[in-house]
Design a protein around this motif. Structure first.
Motif, mmCIF file in Angstrom:
data_model
loop_
_atom_site.group_PDB
_atom_site.id
_atom_site.type_symbol
_atom_site.label_atom_id
_atom_site.label_comp_id
_atom_site.label_asym_id
_atom_site.label_seq_id
_atom_site.Cartn_x
_atom_site.Cartn_y
_atom_site.Cartn_z
ATOM 1 N N TRP A 73 3.871 13.604 -6.086
ATOM 2 C CA TRP A 73 2.362 13.299 -5.475
ATOM 3 C C TRP A 73 1.507 13.781 -6.422
ATOM 4 C CZ3 TRP A 73 2.985 11.631 -0.670
ATOM 5 C CH2 TRP A 73 4.555 11.521 -0.506
ATOM 6 N N MET A 74 0.147 12.936 -6.199
ATOM 7 C CA MET A 74 -0.526 13.099 -6.848
ATOM 8 C C MET A 74 -2.092 13.120 -6.498
ATOM 9 S SD MET A 74 -0.046 9.545 -9.998
ATOM 10 C CE MET A 74 -0.004 8.311 -8.137
ATOM 11 N N PRO A 75 -2.705 13.989 -6.366
ATOM 12 C CA PRO A 75 -3.866 14.506 -5.869
ATOM 13 C C PRO A 75 -4.956 13.551 -6.334
ATOM 14 C CG PRO A 75 -3.848 15.884 -7.793
ATOM 15 C CD PRO A 75 -2.504 14.991 -7.668
ATOM 16 N N LEU A 76 -5.355 13.197 -5.074
ATOM 17 C CA LEU A 76 -7.035 12.332 -4.983
ATOM 18 C C LEU A 76 -8.164 13.679 -4.691
ATOM 19 C CD1 LEU A 76 -4.775 10.238 -3.573
ATOM 20 C CD2 LEU A 76 -6.303 9.559 -3.121
ATOM 21 N N VAL A 77 -8.295 14.163 -5.876
ATOM 22 C CA VAL A 77 -9.345 14.748 -5.882
ATOM 23 C C VAL A 77 -10.839 14.390 -7.233
ATOM 24 C CG1 VAL A 77 -10.271 17.406 -7.528
ATOM 25 C CG2 VAL A 77 -7.931 16.530 -5.680
ATOM 26 N N ASP B 156 0.501 -1.288 0.260
ATOM 27 C CA ASP B 156 -0.201 0.048 0.005
ATOM 28 C C ASP B 156 0.910 1.273 -0.203
ATOM 29 O OD1 ASP B 156 -3.167 0.153 -0.390
ATOM 30 O OD2 ASP B 156 -3.064 -1.171 0.821
ATOM 31 N N TYR B 157 -0.145 2.605 0.214
ATOM 32 C CA TYR B 157 0.926 3.620 -0.245
ATOM 33 C C TYR B 157 1.771 4.821 0.691
ATOM 34 C CZ TYR B 157 -1.470 1.978 -4.045
ATOM 35 O OH TYR B 157 -2.412 1.496 -5.432
ATOM 36 N N VAL B 158 2.310 5.901 0.537
ATOM 37 C CA VAL B 158 2.625 7.106 0.746
ATOM 38 C C VAL B 158 1.715 8.414 0.495
ATOM 39 C CG1 VAL B 158 4.912 8.628 1.598
ATOM 40 C CG2 VAL B 158 5.098 6.005 1.505
ATOM 41 N N TYR B 159 0.680 9.044 1.822
ATOM 42 C CA TYR B 159 -0.067 9.823 1.338
ATOM 43 C C TYR B 159 0.729 11.513 3.154
ATOM 44 C CZ TYR B 159 -3.076 6.460 -0.194
ATOM 45 O OH TYR B 159 -4.204 5.343 -0.433
ATOM 46 N N LYS B 160 0.388 12.101 1.492
ATOM 47 C CA LYS B 160 0.686 13.071 2.074
ATOM 48 C C LYS B 160 -0.770 14.398 2.118
ATOM 49 C CE LYS B 160 3.304 16.698 -1.009
ATOM 50 N NZ LYS B 160 5.028 17.341 -0.673
ATOM 51 N N ARG C 45 -7.909 4.173 -0.826
ATOM 52 C CA ARG C 45 -7.450 3.422 -1.499
ATOM 53 C C ARG C 45 -8.087 2.944 -3.384
ATOM 54 N NH1 ARG C 45 -6.726 -2.211 2.541
ATOM 55 N NH2 ARG C 45 -4.833 -1.165 4.125
ATOM 56 N N ILE C 46 -8.897 3.080 -3.352
ATOM 57 C CA ILE C 46 -9.001 2.401 -4.708
ATOM 58 C C ILE C 46 -9.144 3.779 -5.681
ATOM 59 C CG2 ILE C 46 -11.338 2.390 -5.780
ATOM 60 C CD1 ILE C 46 -12.717 0.383 -3.517
ATOM 61 N N ALA C 47 -8.956 4.856 -4.820
ATOM 62 C CA ALA C 47 -8.247 6.213 -5.747
ATOM 63 C C ALA C 47 -7.404 6.206 -6.567
ATOM 64 C CB ALA C 47 -9.142 7.299 -4.953
ATOM 65 N N ALA C 48 -6.491 5.245 -5.161
ATOM 66 C CA ALA C 48 -4.914 5.784 -4.765
ATOM 67 C C ALA C 48 -4.750 4.716 -6.400
ATOM 68 C CB ALA C 48 -3.961 5.330 -4.153
ATOM 69 N N ASP C 49 -5.361 3.424 -5.970
ATOM 70 C CA ASP C 49 -4.955 2.129 -6.781
ATOM 71 C C ASP C 49 -4.874 3.293 -8.196
ATOM 72 O OD1 ASP C 49 -4.340 0.504 -4.966
ATOM 73 O OD2 ASP C 49 -6.607 -0.047 -5.091
ATOM 74 N N LEU C 50 -5.767 3.854 -9.024
ATOM 75 C CA LEU C 50 -6.414 4.158 -10.277
ATOM 76 C C LEU C 50 -5.295 5.045 -10.762
ATOM 77 C CD1 LEU C 50 -10.064 4.455 -9.819
ATOM 78 C CD2 LEU C 50 -8.976 3.110 -11.562
ATOM 79 N N LEU C 51 -4.748 5.610 -9.417
ATOM 80 C CA LEU C 51 -3.507 6.313 -9.811
ATOM 81 C C LEU C 51 -2.219 6.437 -10.586
ATOM 82 C CD1 LEU C 51 -4.338 9.889 -7.667
ATOM 83 C CD2 LEU C 51 -4.766 10.205 -10.539
ATOM 84 N N GLY C 52 -2.283 5.021 -9.904
ATOM 85 C CA GLY C 52 -1.452 4.256 -9.945
ATOM 86 C C GLY C 52 -0.177 4.457 -9.288
ATOM 87 N N ALA C 53 -0.120 4.497 -7.626
ATOM 88 C CA ALA C 53 0.993 4.838 -7.054
ATOM 89 C C ALA C 53 1.393 3.968 -6.882
ATOM 90 C CB ALA C 53 0.180 4.840 -5.599
#
Length: 669
Positions: free
Chosen positions: A416-420, A376-380, A443-451
């Motif tokens: 750093w990709m925005p979840l918007v 899983d992912y790193v967020y800010k 999590r699912i939104a981040a999956d779609l962005l290719g994190a």
């Protein structure tokens, strides 16, 4: 549901292993893939040759002796390293005191009953220090910082060493659990705010008659919900038809203190508390169709606890929306005991490990958090507004901003990709009808962005100079063929630490750079692939970095969580001083270690650097079958250690310790 393996010593240990199974179905371009392309196996093996040649010619003792001599001369950390090892007690560097400040069951109010492990009750526990203390924060009450509010998370409970005569409950459907025991467990979760004070002799103690003292827990603490998901249909339940009010928080792991002095509680493994009676022929949960995609991605229901047997709120058959109300970051004002904690949905829903924040050069708030699961992912998070003098206005910054997820690139950059909602693939066509959906299913939104799927991101510690340290604890699900410079083995048992450098030292940057600070494990075993600085001794290397702190001198400290894996290192968990600059970069020294079966959490320094707070949770539990001379699972009646009391009839007690220098000076200076 799959039954836990009886080889494990306790329920928490069994389910941590079960939770190794990643819930990320895509496992995009993993950090292992990126590191492998960036560095290459040949490069990392060249690093091993120096170690191998040295030990072949002179032996490991000679090499480590030379390293220690250099460390004594050059280290910025002025203390004598302690030896690694494991026994029933804790150990601290020479010249320091490590005193027990608060133990599970200690009173936090003047009228609280004394701890009686044979006669526990929820009412008593609500007035006592909770179980399994994890994050520790400190908010000073005076300029000298000799008085302050200690803010402590209580992550989870270990029934087998907490309750007399009960034993492990997850093996037989929690047959011994009752509503009363469940209520005690709930009362022991959450957090504690308690005033502490240092006397003229430098000793710290709780102030039991303080007006600030309170427990925050999932039994009866009311909270509000704000941000994009507040009031959304997916947040509504029978008890809360408006979707804006909730009772409590639980599985609070790491956390943070904001620049304006509020306390952040990160909700981590919330999925484990949810229940279902609807199982298929293999014992696996049958998910409600309307919630199946989201619940599966988040691992709901885990059935780690029996709460859902006695409380419909935790049974997804009856309240399928309730899991959506957990997995957030909670803000608490410790200076106002009457205030309601707030769950901030703008910060995203996932298994939050940590909530460390700072004021960026721009004046905005930036907060970092890891999603503690394999792959899983790193967020800010970056606020839209700027930090000012008004605390109430500052608290609103956590409701109005942008959540970003990290993509680590081969060229050593980070996007750093925005979840918007409405940007890129985060649209109604992909199941997101609003920003509320984006935050509930971050999590699912981040999956779609290719994190970039990471090796279990835990605490993330930002430095004011623009660097950020990401603890990647381990990833035992790494398969053969996925070897890389950071983890050149299929079973990454030891983890690593990545350093992010924000552009121009600006934490609001959307393009950054990254590198590896250390690769953990034994540097003398070439196939492990460990990489350390030149002054790391045989005692200084470690595995499974978990929490981190930066002291007043800008130095990095790491605490570890090996779980039952301590047998792979031969060391209990501990606190390590880790160099980040100069020729000594990557060199590590052992300062403190825990008793058998314990995990080290915290750590937190006061501003004058004369006090260090540490938390030891679940002492006497993890890996006790490998503890020579004991070699069995701990129970309430028969624990591997009775730390810290060492009294007959008293079980091991999770505790917060306070570390001070015997001469009253600054720690490690």
């Amino acid at each position: 549901m799959q039954k836990p393996d009886d080889a494990f010593c306790n329920k928490a240990e069994a389910y941590e292993a079960f939770d190794d199974i990643p819930t990320n179905p895509g496992c995009n371009n993993t950090i292992g893939d990126v590191i492998n392309r960036r560095y290459g196996r040949r490069d990392v093996m060249r690093g091993f040759l120096g170690v191998t040649a040295t030990t072949t010619l002179f032996g490991s003792t000679a090499m480590f002796a030379a390293q220690q001599a250099r460390a004594d001369e050059t280290s910025r950390y002025k203390f004598t390293e302690i030896p690694g090892g494991i026994d029933e007690k804790h150990h601290i560097a020479d010249g320091y005191n490590a005193d027990v400040l608060l133990r599970w069951g200690d009173p936090i109010h003047a009228d609280a009953p004394q701890f009686d492990p044979q006669n526990q009750s929820a009412d008593s526990q609500l007035k006592q220090f909770g179980y399994n203390n994890d994050y520790v924060g400190f908010v000073p009450l005076n300029e000298e910082a000799t008085r302050g509010l200690l803010c402590v998370n209580h992550e989870y409970t270990n029934e087998e060493v907490m309750f007399p005569g009960l034993g492990r409950q997850d093996r037989d459907g929690f047959s011994g659990m009752t509503r009363e025991l469940v209520d005690i467990e709930k009362a022991a979760h959450g957090g504690t705010i308690i005033e502490v004070a240092r006397d003229a002799n430098g000793k710290w103690a709780p102030v039991l008659d303080s007006k600030y003292n309170r427990r925050i827990q999932p039994l009866n603490t009311e909270m509000t919900i704000d941000g994009p998901a507040a009031g959304h249909d997916r947040m509504k339940t029978t008890a809360d038809p408006d979707g804006k009010t909730i009772i409590g928080t639980f599985n609070n792991c790491a956390g943070g203190i904001t620049p304006w002095g509020t306390y952040l509680m990160a909700e981590e493994n919330f999925h484990g508390y949810f229940w279902t009676d609807n199982l298929d022929a293999d014992g696996k949960p049958v998910l409600p169709q309307s919630h199946a995609i989201s619940h599966k991605r988040y691992g709901v229901p885990g059935r780690w606890y029996a709460w859902g047997k006695f409380d419909d709120r935790f049974n997804i058959d009856k309240e399928p929306n309730e899991p959506n109300r957990h997995g957030w970051i909670v803000e608490v004002d410790p200076m106002d005991p009457q205030s309601l904690p707030v769950k901030h949905t703008a910060l995203g829903r996932f298994r939050h490990e940590g909530a460390e924040s700072l004021k960026a050069k721009t004046g905005q708030l930036v907060l970092y958090s890891g999603d503690d699961n394999r792959f899983d992912y790193v967020y800010k998070y970056v606020s839209n507004g700027k930090i000012g003098e008004d605390k109430s206005a500052n608290m609103g910054l956590l409701s109005d901003g942008t959540l970003y997820v990290a993509k680590f690139n081969d060229d050593a950059t980070v996007d750093w990709m925005p979840l918007v909602h409405g940007e890129g693939p985060i649209t109604a066509a992909n199941g997101f009808d609003s920003q509320a959906d984006v935050m509930i299913d971050a999590r699912i939104a981040a999956d779609l962005l290719g994190a970039t799927p990471m090796d279990r991101p835990e605490d993330i510690q930002p430095h004011q100079d623009g660097r950020v340290y990401v603890m990647l604890t381990n990833n035992t699900r790494r398969k053969p063929g996925d070897e890389n410079a950071a983890n050149p083995r299929a079973d990454n048992s030891f983890g690593h630490i990545i350093e992010i450098s924000e552009t121009d030292g600006d934490h609001t940057a959307t393009k950054s750079r990254w590198n590896i600070l250390v690769t953990c494990g034994d540097p003398l075993i070439a196939q492990v692939g460990a990489q350390w600085g030149p002054e790391t001794s045989e005692h200084g290397w470690f595995g499974s970095p978990d929490n981190a702190a930066i002291d007043a001198e800008g130095r990095l400290w790491i605490s570890t969580d090996q779980g039952s894996g301590w047998s792979k290192t031969g060391k209990s968990d501990g606190l390590y001083a880790l160099e980040t600059d100069g020729a000594s970069r990557g060199s590590s020294k052992l300062f403190f270690r825990t008793p058998i079966g314990g995990e080290l959490c915290g750590p937190y320094f006061t501003g004058d650097q004369k006090t260090l707070f540490l938390a030891v949770q679940h002492p006497g539990t993890d890996g006790t079958k490998d503890f020579k001379g004991f070699e069995r699972a701990s129970t309430f009646e028969d624990p591997a250690t009775r730390w810290p009391d060492f009294k007959d009839g008293i079980p091991p007690r999770p505790s917060v310790l306070v570390v001070t220098k015997k001469d009253g000076g600054k720690i490690a200076s």
